[in-house]
Design an enzyme around this catalytic site. Structure first.
Site, PDB file in Angstrom:
ATOM      1  N   GLU A   1       0.873  -1.181   0.000  1.00  0.00           N
ATOM      2  CA  GLU A   1       0.000   0.000   0.000  1.00  0.00           C
ATOM      3  C   GLU A   1       0.902   1.221   0.000  1.00  0.00           C
ATOM      4  O   GLU A   1       2.060   1.135   0.399  1.00  0.00           O
ATOM      5  CB  GLU A   1      -0.846   0.051   1.291  1.00  0.00           C
TER       6      GLU A   1
ATOM      7  N   LYS B   1       2.535   4.488   1.463  1.00  0.00           N
ATOM      8  CA  LYS B   1       2.713   5.014   2.818  1.00  0.00           C
ATOM      9  C   LYS B   1       2.386   6.498   2.736  1.00  0.00           C
ATOM     10  O   LYS B   1       3.150   7.301   2.222  1.00  0.00           O
ATOM     11  CB  LYS B   1       4.144   4.808   3.317  1.00  0.00           C
TER      12      LYS B   1
ATOM     13  N   GLU C   1      -5.410   6.652   7.615  1.00  0.00           N
ATOM     14  CA  GLU C   1      -4.557   7.852   7.619  1.00  0.00           C
ATOM     15  C   GLU C   1      -5.330   8.994   6.968  1.00  0.00           C
ATOM     16  O   GLU C   1      -5.913   8.820   5.895  1.00  0.00           O
ATOM     17  CB  GLU C   1      -3.284   7.527   6.811  1.00  0.00           C
TER      18      GLU C   1
HETATM   19  P1  AMP Z   1       6.293   5.719  10.963  1.00  0.00           P
HETATM   20  O1  AMP Z   1       5.519   6.891  11.497  1.00  0.00           O
HETATM   21  O2  AMP Z   1       7.412   6.136  10.068  1.00  0.00           O
HETATM   22  O3  AMP Z   1       6.677   4.721  12.027  1.00  0.00           O
HETATM   23  O4  AMP Z   1       5.303   4.907  10.003  1.00  0.00           O
HETATM   24  C1  AMP Z   1       4.115   4.363  10.434  1.00  0.00           C
HETATM   25  C2  AMP Z   1       2.984   5.306  10.130  1.00  0.00           C
HETATM   26  O5  AMP Z   1       2.750   5.373   8.734  1.00  0.00           O
HETATM   27  C3  AMP Z   1       1.658   4.830  10.654  1.00  0.00           C
HETATM   28  O6  AMP Z   1       1.506   5.149  12.013  1.00  0.00           O
HETATM   29  C4  AMP Z   1       0.663   5.560   9.796  1.00  0.00           C
HETATM   30  O7  AMP Z   1       0.369   6.815  10.367  1.00  0.00           O
HETATM   31  C5  AMP Z   1       1.423   5.813   8.511  1.00  0.00           C
HETATM   32  N1  AMP Z   1       0.876   5.130   7.349  1.00  0.00           N
HETATM   33  C6  AMP Z   1       0.751   5.711   6.133  1.00  0.00           C
HETATM   34  N2  AMP Z   1       0.239   4.857   5.252  1.00  0.00           N
HETATM   35  C7  AMP Z   1       0.009   3.687   5.892  1.00  0.00           C
HETATM   36  C8  AMP Z   1      -0.518   2.421   5.480  1.00  0.00           C
HETATM   37  N3  AMP Z   1      -0.891   2.185   4.242  1.00  0.00           N
HETATM   38  N4  AMP Z   1      -0.593   1.445   6.436  1.00  0.00           N
HETATM   39  C9  AMP Z   1      -0.195   1.682   7.705  1.00  0.00           C
HETATM   40  N5  AMP Z   1       0.305   2.857   8.134  1.00  0.00           N
HETATM   41  C10 AMP Z   1       0.418   3.859   7.238  1.00  0.00           C
END
Ligand code: AMP
Length: 554
Positions: free
Chosen positions: A243, A245, A295
């Site tokens: 998916e 990000k 998100e």
């Molecule tokens: P990080 O903040 O770098 O640890 O990355 C995780 C965060 O990416 C999650 O807490 C979500 O807010 C965000 N995110 C964005 N797209 C997705 C997705 N497709 N699936 C899960 N998390 C996502």
């Protein structure tokens, strides 16, 4: 239970270093405690359940005011005490001791009374709320013995300094009520409330097993680890569910009987900040009772997502939500479902959850709400194409998820991996700092950073860094900067620009808070560049270049 008993246990724990002994003391204490939910949270250093919207909203400055008011000291004496003793609790205790010579106690404080006072402080709102809070806290200190005041002050900042972490409290619950560690862990992940877990464990293992997620009580979010690369990820997982990000803000959506509640990643209730999303979800979600995960992203006029910080701005400005809603249209991408009509889905594999999720939306809000597009593949060339597509569409990268995996609340496990470009580090000049709080009170706890303007030789600030340093390093750094401190007003320090820090970060963002016009997201110290002079530090041009390079903006 008398609060002095709690304070005495805390004092005893302060002198214990063995984890085992600590767990035994806490477990004996919990076993015989009344107000078990409150006491469990207190001993772990928190006042309200992690997910609760209640918070004291008292920082060090208001706390110092309250101590001054209660003890008749001047605020600067309180501050001096904190600096001298390295801890607000001890400083408060000392000032209360002086005062006590003239003071006799009417009633002994109970744990319940302290909790009720905290509750009242958290609920004091409206005009002059800061004054009200300070006065209430001062009253509480006024009826506390010095030793009690030590731990009340520390509780206010949610840092008890007794060495008891979440893990110790969990182990103590296991020991006190003869239940297994797995059961306690499971219950905690699902309810996010150690107080509730302790009370339920005391009733017995059957009751504990019955604890589950439920709409209206947020669950810790599943998190992602950094992937080592697409190829390795596919090798490890076999098939991957890919998916985008999204660069937005995580939301957990709870729907019960037509009511919608939104929680942020920190499990704060942010329903009021996103009224348009709430309206849309009310009739956009077909199921009656559901918990969804997704998100929120902001869309720019060019159809590309707007950086994360603009959404944060919206979360904070509760008063202006309508106007901001017009300026920054939002879009919600859903990627998970955790609960449906009375049943938890977290043990259901991702592919199954996804199938259910796809049935959860009515088509009528397709412009604002979607199920995040997903591709399941084991083909590296397909995965690479999706990755490149995501970057050029302005997203942060992609998420690679294990299609067979369960939803594991609060875990940064290997079943969700993030694949994104690695940000280069920046070499920045240290131009200031701030004294730490709590445990770090006599150390410089964070440093202000600046890049160079090569034409004028000025330093343009770009943010602060307070992570990436061990306690030992903090001591060493404070020593290193000692002779470079130019002015030492209040908490802020000006530092002569001589030292260069290499700083890692997640992203460069535009910001009007700093002279450079930029800020760093999640900055961390990677090393001190002793080999570099300030003339070799990175320039504002390099910051601009890196900013443009992010997310395919060039
Ligand atoms: P990080 O903040 O770098 O640890 O990355 C995780 C965060 O990416 C999650 O807490 C979500 O807010 C965000 N995110 C964005 N797209 C997705 C997705 N497709 N699936 C899960 N998390 C996502």
């Amino acid at each position: 239970m008398k609060f002095i008993k709690f304070a005495e246990i805390c004092e005893k724990l302060e002198s214990v270093t063995s984890n085992l002994e600590m767990t035994t003391i806490v477990s004996k204490f919990l076993k015989n405690a009344d107000n078990l939910d409150i006491v469990t949270r207190f001993i772990g250093g928190s006042i309200f359940p992690a997910w609760s919207p209640e918070e004291l909203s008292i920082g060090p400055s208001l706390l110092y005011d309250a101590i001054a008011m209660a003890t008749g000291a001047k605020k600067r004496q309180v501050k001096a005490g904190v600096r001298e003793l390295g801890d607000v609790g001890l400083a408060c205790e000392k000032l209360c001791e002086k005062k006590m010579q003239r003071h006799l106690f009417a009633d002994e404080l109970t744990v319940k009374h302290v909790y009720k006072s905290f509750e009242a402080i958290s609920r004091a709102g409206g005009k002059g709320s800061q004054k009200k809070k300070t006065k209430m806290l001062a009253d509480l200190f006024g009826s506390a013995r010095p030793k009690e005041a030590r731990y009340i002050a520390r509780l206010v900042l949610e840092e008890l300094r007794i060495g008891v972490g979440e893990g110790t409290v969990r182990d103590a619950i296991v020991q006190a009520f003869d239940v297994s560690k797995d059961e306690v862990e499971r219950a905690y992940m699902l309810t996010n409330d150690l107080g509730l877990v302790a009370v339920t464990a005391k009733k017995g293992v059957k009751e504990l097993r019955r604890l589950d997620i439920k709409p209206g009580r947020p669950i810790k979010m599943m998190l992602a680890q950094i992937a080592k690369g697409l190829e390795g990820t596919i090798k490890d997982m076999g098939e991957v569910a890919l998916e985008c990000k999204y660069d937005g803000a995580r939301v957990q959506i709870h729907k019960t009987d037509g009511d919608i509640i939104l929680y942020s990643r920190r499990l704060e209730n942010i329903t009021k900040s996103l009224p348009d999303i709430v309206d849309m979800l009310k009739d956009g979600v077909s199921f009656k009772q559901v918990i969804l995960d997704g998100e929120v992203i902001a869309m720019g006029e060019d159809g590309k997502p707007v950086p994360f910080q603009d959404i944060l701005r919206r979360f904070r400005r509760k008063h202006e939500v309508k106007r901001i809603a017009r300026d920054i249209p939002l879009r919600l991408s859903l990627f998970d479902i955790l609960f449906l009509d009375g049943k938890s889905l977290i043990h259901t594999p991702l592919v199954e959850r996804r199938r259910i999720l796809e049935k959860s939306l009515n088509k009528n809000h397709a412009q604002m709400i979607e199920v995040a597009p997903q591709t399941i593949t084991s083909d590296i060339s397909v995965a690479e194409r999706i990755y490149k597509g995501a970057i050029s569409a302005g997203h942060e990268g992609i998420m690679a998820k294990n299609p067979k995996s369960m939803y594991t609340p609060g875990k940064r496990g290997k079943n969700w991996l993030k694949v994104k470009p690695v940000a280069e580090t920046l070499d920045l000049v240290v131009v200031g700092g701030m004294w730490g709080e709590g445990r770090r009170a006599n150390l410089i706890g964070s440093y202000s950073l600046a890049c160079r303007n090569p034409t004028t030789d000025e330093f343009l600030d770009i943010g602060k860094v307070g992570t990436g340093m061990t306690d030992e390093q903090l001591v060493e750094l404070t020593e290193l900067f000692k002779d470079l401190v130019l002015s030492d007003m209040e908490m802020d320090i000006q530092i002569k620009p001589e030292i260069v820090f290499e700083i890692g970060y997640e992203e460069i963002q535009k910001s009007s808070n700093y002279e450079s016009g930029f800020a760093l997201r999640f900055p961390r110290l990677t090393r001190v560049r002793e080999d570099k002079s300030v003339k070799d530090a990175d320039t504002i041009e390099r910051v601009q270049e890196l900013y443009k390079k992010q997310k395919g903006r060039t």
